[in-house]
Enzyme design. Sequence first.
Site, PDB file in Angstrom:
ATOM      1  N   GLY A 265       0.881  -1.123   0.121  1.00  0.00           N
ATOM      2  CA  GLY A 265       0.075  -0.035  -0.033  1.00  0.00           C
ATOM      3  C   GLY A 265       0.966   1.354   0.103  1.00  0.00           C
ATOM      4  N   SER A 266       0.694   2.034  -1.057  1.00  0.00           N
ATOM      5  CA  SER A 266       1.462   3.248  -1.238  1.00  0.00           C
ATOM      6  C   SER A 266       1.063   4.161  -2.347  1.00  0.00           C
ATOM      7  CB  SER A 266       3.069   2.717  -1.374  1.00  0.00           C
ATOM      8  OG  SER A 266       2.953   1.643  -2.063  1.00  0.00           O
ATOM      9  N   ARG A 267       1.959   5.075  -2.758  1.00  0.00           N
ATOM     10  CA  ARG A 267       1.700   6.201  -3.747  1.00  0.00           C
ATOM     11  C   ARG A 267       2.900   6.260  -4.690  1.00  0.00           C
ATOM     12  NH1 ARG A 267       0.291  11.712  -1.242  1.00  0.00           N
ATOM     13  NH2 ARG A 267       1.660  12.964  -2.719  1.00  0.00           N
TER      14      ARG A 267
END
Length: 232
Positions: free
Chosen positions: A189-191
């Site tokens: 989960g990240s960007r």
Amino acid sequence: MSVSMLSTFVKPMHREGIPFVAGFAAATLVLFWIWEPLGWLGLGLTVWCYYFFRDPKRAVPLNRGLVVSPADGLVSLIGPAVPPPELGLGPEALTRVSVFMSVFNCHVNRAPVAGRVTAVAYRPGKFLNASLDKASEDNERNALAIELDDGRKLAVVQIAGLVARRIVCWTKPGQTLRTGERFGLIRFGSRLDVYLPAGIMPQVALGQTCVAGETVIAVLGQDAPQRMASED
């Protein structure tokens, strides 16, 4: 089940996921031995872990001047922002497009453009929710500067999130990347932020779903207005 149907549901897994899936599988066997309902829970988590590290093939567009999404996920932010100072791209704000990845998205990251990597800079930081604007400045990140054929530069930044605790990058300064080429991943989960060259408007809208290596987020060398969209 036909081969085409099978390929729809079963995707290849990146080698980075092998130790994690093996660990989940081993824990699942122990849980089955302890209590069968726990074993089924472990099996579900093992399947999820395999799915998280999936690395499907993508149909990367070959047209010159296209900037493609570096990640699967939703466009969470669009607007001016100063690129990471460690890349040496100057103090002027550029248009930033942020793609937020949930724990259910494919997390293999792909190069948004073809070019030579002039800088790779890792910076430790916090683990705030990656959908927040301040995550670009405060969170752990790994930034790449890519020089295009015409000398302009584009930045792509891997940002750790609330759950993510490990940024992986296989790219080194001086390496030449192809559009859509795999360059790293972020666990759980990240960007990804893309800083477009000056004067280039994004061709995606807030809330739009992107596919890494396929979705065109900008067109270089064209005076195209920013794309707008409405929910339907």
